[in-house]
Enzyme design. Structure first.
Site, mmCIF file in Angstrom:
data_model
loop_
_atom_site.group_PDB
_atom_site.id
_atom_site.type_symbol
_atom_site.label_atom_id
_atom_site.label_comp_id
_atom_site.label_asym_id
_atom_site.label_seq_id
_atom_site.Cartn_x
_atom_site.Cartn_y
_atom_site.Cartn_z
ATOM 1 N N TYR A 75 22.774 20.249 20.039
ATOM 2 C CA TYR A 75 22.540 20.207 21.491
ATOM 3 C C TYR A 75 23.486 21.196 22.165
ATOM 4 C CZ TYR A 75 20.341 18.568 25.639
ATOM 5 O OH TYR A 75 19.595 18.543 26.785
ATOM 6 N N ARG A 128 13.921 24.719 34.342
ATOM 7 C CA ARG A 128 15.363 24.856 34.588
ATOM 8 C C ARG A 128 16.112 24.357 33.358
ATOM 9 N NH1 ARG A 128 19.843 22.647 35.463
ATOM 10 N NH2 ARG A 128 18.959 20.567 35.115
ATOM 11 N N LYS A 146 17.355 16.323 22.549
ATOM 12 C CA LYS A 146 17.691 15.051 23.190
ATOM 13 C C LYS A 146 17.313 13.874 22.303
ATOM 14 C CE LYS A 146 19.302 15.848 27.436
ATOM 15 N NZ LYS A 146 20.471 15.233 28.071
ATOM 16 N N GLU A 218 13.368 15.800 31.867
ATOM 17 C CA GLU A 218 14.491 16.639 31.457
ATOM 18 C C GLU A 218 14.281 18.089 31.891
ATOM 19 O OE1 GLU A 218 18.178 17.062 29.981
ATOM 20 O OE2 GLU A 218 17.059 15.193 29.856
ATOM 21 N N ASP A 219 15.264 18.632 32.594
ATOM 22 C CA ASP A 219 15.307 20.056 32.951
ATOM 23 C C ASP A 219 14.103 20.517 33.759
ATOM 24 O OD1 ASP A 219 17.728 20.114 31.757
ATOM 25 O OD2 ASP A 219 17.215 21.459 30.140
ATOM 26 N N ASP A 241 17.372 12.480 33.408
ATOM 27 C CA ASP A 241 18.726 12.545 32.848
ATOM 28 C C ASP A 241 19.619 13.503 33.617
ATOM 29 O OD1 ASP A 241 20.683 11.866 30.798
ATOM 30 O OD2 ASP A 241 20.441 13.932 30.142
ATOM 31 N N ASP A 242 19.055 14.598 34.145
ATOM 32 C CA ASP A 242 19.869 15.563 34.882
ATOM 33 C C ASP A 242 20.417 14.957 36.167
ATOM 34 O OD1 ASP A 242 19.298 17.829 33.097
ATOM 35 O OD2 ASP A 242 17.264 17.582 33.838
ATOM 36 N N ASN A 383 26.927 23.567 32.134
ATOM 37 C CA ASN A 383 26.591 23.998 30.769
ATOM 38 C C ASN A 383 25.764 25.279 30.818
ATOM 39 O OD1 ASN A 383 27.716 21.873 29.142
ATOM 40 N ND2 ASN A 383 26.114 20.521 29.880
#
Length: 558
Positions: A75, A128, A146, A218-219, A241-242, A383
């Site tokens: 990850y 993203r 993930k 996610e993203d 999650d973000d 990150n």
């Protein structure tokens, strides 16, 4: 090579393998030795991915043996590079690829997936990816990574996990011109067709895998992330999650920091550098934590300030529109253009970097924080590592070791000239989302309120020892993450039953034993059933007759 002689004979492969028998311990040793021979982190990623494809149990055994070493490869930060090169290192598809052209057929496509009992889905549209922007179909590396952490960190069974990429095109010109790009080579679809596709996807998932199937977003880009979360959170079992996972792990770090500063959460003033999903998610959970301490929501919001790319978010500014989720944190103040100006004028006790724009915590900024606070809280959470607001070494050196530091990506221990050594804490979402998912799946939660993530943050902070704090860590060591996730899941299970959110009944008396019973084992199973030890009547039952009994037992969690 681990098959016994009897198993090889039964499978008809006796003679097709060398005559020796290797234990899983020896196989894991060989993997680690070959891993050392890889030259770059991307090579190591490809090596581990190949292992996951051919021997899943060995892959997770190797990961769990040394998560601190392997997590940065499977990850962040390496997964970011892997996503950028996804079409170039592509060997074998993992996960389900759903394109904008598949509207009307998603339910049929789910039948293509070989595993019938999916309990957790991680989905991205690739717009993203980390701090790297629009990577389109190459974003599949994120849900794959993930879900690998779902299993490695919390023991969620991999056959219950489904990675999904929603491909609606990409606005990344470099990818559109790349002949090896594996996704749709056209601009992103931004019409109502996008929403129709996501709606159909959510309906198809829950129709096939039931309402308690967890869907983790996610993203997704900011403009979709917040509205999709608001749209679906009370209709499906879902979280982002973000927004929520990042909020929970950051809040856990802040709760740990209170033991070093001797303050309450409400005694702090927070400055966020960045005002996107992560910042607003963290800010919202900090507000909840301060409300637990007795403040009103308005009083809590007054202690939080945001900076975006246009400068300080404040009422009536001419630079950039302030609306939507930022509004509660837009206070009366003169406009300030820079991080240094904001620190000088606002005098925060904590600065939290989530902008993904690189080294924004400069030496003057960090030294000013040290002048204003005995123990300045400095969280550089962006990150991958290249996008972090400052390094661990910079934070400790510029504050003479007084900084309370956490980062999103891993940093090595820092030794100061006076001999003191600090091991920086990594505010990795992997401390939160696997444990939360384990509890949600086990208890069959249908909706996930923010209280679940505050509960998870408290459970994580409670597992930080005094020795961890003395060493500079605001989180438990990553090597203990399976135990940490199990305790966190137990705590969340207690929360969801206490608040009437669980749908699995009767309620288990021993929540920890219940959680552990759901977890995956990396040990090899015996291929041949020990039929000779069965009672005579059991030998006479056909496999066809036994299958529904096994399915029924599995459904009950036994």
């Amino acid at each position: 090579m681990a098959f016994t002689l009897e198993e090889r004979q039964h499978l008809g492969i006796h003679g097709l393998l060398p005559p020796s028998f290797l234990t899983q311990d020896l196989q894991a040793f060989r993997v680690r030795e070959n891993y050392k021979r890889q030259h770059t982190d991307l090579d190591r990623y490809v090596f581990l991915t190949a292992l996951q494809d051919r021997n899943e149990k060995l892959f997770y055994r190797v990961l769990q043996d040394d998560l601190e070493q392997f997590m940065p490869i499977v990850y962040t930060p390496t997964v970011g590079l892997a996503c950028q090169k996804y079409g170039h290192i592509f060997r074998r598809p993992r996960g389900l690829f759903i394109s904008i052209h598949d509207r009307g057929h998603i339910a049929e496509m789910l039948h293509s997936w070989p595993e019938p009992d999916i309990k957790a889905v991680v989905v991205t549209d690739g717009e993203r990816i980390l701090g790297l922007g629009d990577l389109g179909c190459y974003g599949m590396g994120i849900p794959v990574g993930k879900l690998a952490l779902y299993t490695a960190c919390a023991g969620i069974k991999p056959e219950h996990c489904l990675p999904v990429t929603i491909d609606v095109g990409t606005d990344n010109e470099e990818l559109l011109n790349d002949p090896l790009y594996i996704g749709l080579s056209h601009k992103r679809e931004r019409s109502e067709l996008y929403d129709e596709l996501i709606d159909e996807f959510m309906e198809a998932i829950t129709a096939k895998y039931r309402m308690s199937c967890l869907v983790q977003f996610e993203d997704f880009a900011n403009h979709n992330a917040f509205r999709l979360l608001a749209k679906y959170r009370n209709r499906y079992c879902t979280f982002n999650d973000d927004i929520q996972g990042t909020a929970s792990v950051a809040t856990a770090g802040l709760l740990s920091s209170l033991r070093l500063t001797g303050k309450k959460m409400q005694d702090n003033k927070f400055l966020f550098v960045g005002a996107g999903e992560a910042a607003l998610g963290i800010a919202g959970l900090i507000v909840s934590a301060m409300q637990d301490e007795g403040l009103s929501k308005e009083e809590a919001c007054e202690r939080i300030w945001l900076m975006d790319k246009d400068g300080l978010v404040c009422k009536g500014r001419a630079q950039g529109k302030v609306d939507g989720p930022k509004t509660p944190y837009a206070h009366e103040h003169e406009y300030l253009p820079s991080v240094e100006a904001c620190v000088r004028e606002l005098k925060p006790s904590a600065i939290i970097g989530v902008a993904g724009a690189g080294r924004l915590f400069t030496e003057p900024v960090v030294k000013m924080m040290a002048e204003l606070n005995d123990r300045p809280i400095i969280f550089a959470l962006s990150n991958p590592t290249s996008r972090a607001e400052c390094t661990a070494e910079q934070a400790y050196v510029w504050t003479d070791g007084r900084a309370i530091f956490a980062s999103g990506s891993p940093f090595r221990p820092v030794t100061l000239p006076d001999g003191r050594t600090f091991t920086p804490g990594q505010g990795n979402n992997a401390y939160i989302f696997p444990g939360v998912a384990l509890a949600v799946i086990a208890c069959r939660v249908r909706h996930i309120p923010d209280g679940v993530f505050l509960s998870a943050a408290k459970a994580l902070a409670a597992q930080v020892s005094e020795d961890d704090l003395a060493a500079g860590r605001l989180y438990p060591p990553l090597k203990d993450i399976l135990k940490v996730s199990t305790k966190l899941a137990t705590h969340v299970a207690e929360y969801v039953y206490r608040h009437g959110l669980a749908a699995f009944y009767p309620e288990p008396e021993d929540k920890e034993a219940f959680v552990k019973a759901q977890q995956y084992s990396t040990k090899y199973s015996t291929f041949l059933p020990d039929v000779y030890s069965w009672p005579k009547h059991a030998q006479e039952i056909s496999l066809q007759e036994m299958k529904p009994l096994w399915d029924d037992l599995d459904e009950k969690g036994h």
